[in-house]
Structure formats: C-alpha cells, structure tokens
Design a protein around this motif. Structure first.
Motif, PDB file in Angstrom:
ATOM      1  N   PHE A  92       0.733  -1.132   0.003  1.00 36.76           N
ATOM      2  CA  PHE A  92       0.042  -0.049   0.082  1.00 36.76           C
ATOM      3  C   PHE A  92       0.822   1.232  -0.155  1.00 36.76           C
ATOM      4  N   PHE A  93       1.888   1.279  -0.684  1.00 35.74           N
ATOM      5  CA  PHE A  93       2.745   2.455  -1.034  1.00 35.74           C
ATOM      6  C   PHE A  93       2.767   2.543  -2.576  1.00 35.74           C
ATOM      7  N   ALA A  94       3.306   3.592  -2.978  1.00 37.38           N
ATOM      8  CA  ALA A  94       3.675   4.061  -4.321  1.00 37.38           C
ATOM      9  C   ALA A  94       4.636   4.747  -4.315  1.00 37.38           C
ATOM     10  N   ALA A  95       5.316   4.504  -5.812  1.00 40.78           N
ATOM     11  CA  ALA A  95       6.588   5.545  -6.124  1.00 40.78           C
ATOM     12  C   ALA A  95       6.266   6.111  -7.379  1.00 40.78           C
ATOM     13  N   PRO A  96       5.791   7.411  -7.215  1.00 45.50           N
ATOM     14  CA  PRO A  96       5.674   8.130  -8.596  1.00 45.50           C
ATOM     15  C   PRO A  96       6.849   8.585  -9.368  1.00 45.50           C
ATOM     16  N   GLY A  97       6.883   8.585 -10.650  1.00 44.66           N
ATOM     17  CA  GLY A  97       7.927   9.164 -11.234  1.00 44.66           C
ATOM     18  C   GLY A  97       7.536  10.013 -12.411  1.00 44.66           C
ATOM     19  N   ASP A  98       8.517  10.404 -13.204  1.00 44.95           N
ATOM     20  CA  ASP A  98       8.016  11.445 -14.181  1.00 44.95           C
ATOM     21  C   ASP A  98       7.250  10.639 -15.587  1.00 44.95           C
ATOM     22  N   GLU A  99       7.589   9.599 -15.627  1.00 41.29           N
ATOM     23  CA  GLU A  99       6.640   8.880 -16.805  1.00 41.29           C
ATOM     24  C   GLU A  99       6.117   7.560 -16.252  1.00 41.29           C
TER      25      GLU A  99
END
Length: 182
Positions: A92-99
């Motif tokens: 229940f975690f996320a890793a946002p990136g540019d793309e």
C-alpha cells in the motif's frame, strides 16, 4: 495508499477506490473504469466546496501484475532508475516518477504491483512483462482472486444500494468523523 468506499449521503457505495497520499497537496485516486464518469462528477462536486483542484488522468494506462512473484516480474521491465524504488515498495505504497507511477496494493488479495504509464508505452510494457514470465489473465481471474480473498467487487457485492456495514466493509469508514458524507 488506502482502500476505501466513496459514499452517497444515504451511505450507498458510489464506488470502491484506492487513494494514494503522495504529499500534503497531491493525492491520486484510482477508481473503477466502469464508474469513472460518475465518480469524477461526484469528486468534482465535493472538491469545489473545499477549494481542491481535480485533475483527471485519463491519459494513463494501468497494467496490474498480481501473484506471489508480482514484484519480481513487474520490476524487471522498468527503466533502471525505477527498479530499486519499485522493489522496495511496502504494501500500500507508491513510487511516482516522471513517466511512471508504480504502486503495490495487491487489490486481488495476492501481492501485486500496478504500473501506470502513458498509453503509448503500454504495448512495450506488456511485451516486457510477458518476457519476464508474467502470464496474462483477464477480469474473470481478478474476480476469482477477489472472491477467494473475500474482497468486495463493485456491481456484484457493493453498489449504490449497499452500505459498507452491510457489505462487510465497516473497516473502510470512520463513522464518528465530522462532516462525513455517508
């Protein structure tokens, strides 16, 4: 990330969704594709009342990789700079990136990784997942996994006529909260 129900004033479930807290001013909601228009209208109506901007991201494709080796298979095709953050994700975690937007919710009851990419990159991602050993499965497989894990399925177990208490989802709502819709 938090699994929850979006409710009508009478408590009926408009949709179940996952809300990602990314920072004080950035949340991402992932709603069901079949209810997206209805959900977005509801969200915008309530966001207006509290001065929150809503930016729909219909320009993203999502590929969900579920199962005991999901993280291994889902991280293999990622660009090098995203592999380590994706592999280190807790549930229940996320890793946002540019793309990319990489999340780990296991919404089927299995361990799982959800990959959000621009649609132009989805076919290459799909092929890379196949090369990594992922096996394609449709919504029927998702539904079976959710049933086995006793997870509700919108339109089947929950809808606008059911409330979270009746659906066994009392844990998704906090009834003593001020200004609680539902």
């Amino acid at each position: 990330a938090l699994y929850s129900c979006m409710l009508r004033p009478d408590g009926g479930v408009l949709d179940d969704l996952i809300a990602y807290y990314l920072d004080e001013k950035w949340f991402r909601l992932v709603v069901n594709a079949g209810t997206a228009d209805k959900d977005l209208a509801w969200i915008k109506e309530h966001a207006k009342q509290i001065g929150v901007a809503v930016v729909p991201r219909r320009d993203l494709a999502m590929v969900a990789v579920q199962g005991p080796k999901a993280r291994e298979k889902a991280t293999a095709p990622l660009p090098a700079e995203y592999r380590a953050p994706a592999a280190a994700l807790g549930a229940f975690f996320a890793a946002p990136g540019d793309e990319w937007f990489i999340a780990r919710t296991g919404y089927t009851g299995e361990d799982g990784v959800e990959l959000l990419v621009e649609p132009a990159g989805a076919p290459a991602l799909w092929e890379a997942l196949l090369d990594a050993g992922a096996t394609p499965a449709g919504l029927g497989a998702r539904d079976t996994l959710r049933l086995e894990a006793r997870l509700s399925l919108y339109g089947n177990d929950i809808d606008e006529t059911t409330n979270p208490i009746e659906a066994g989802l009392a844990w998704t709502v906090k009834l003593d909260k001020a200004d609680f819709v539902g």
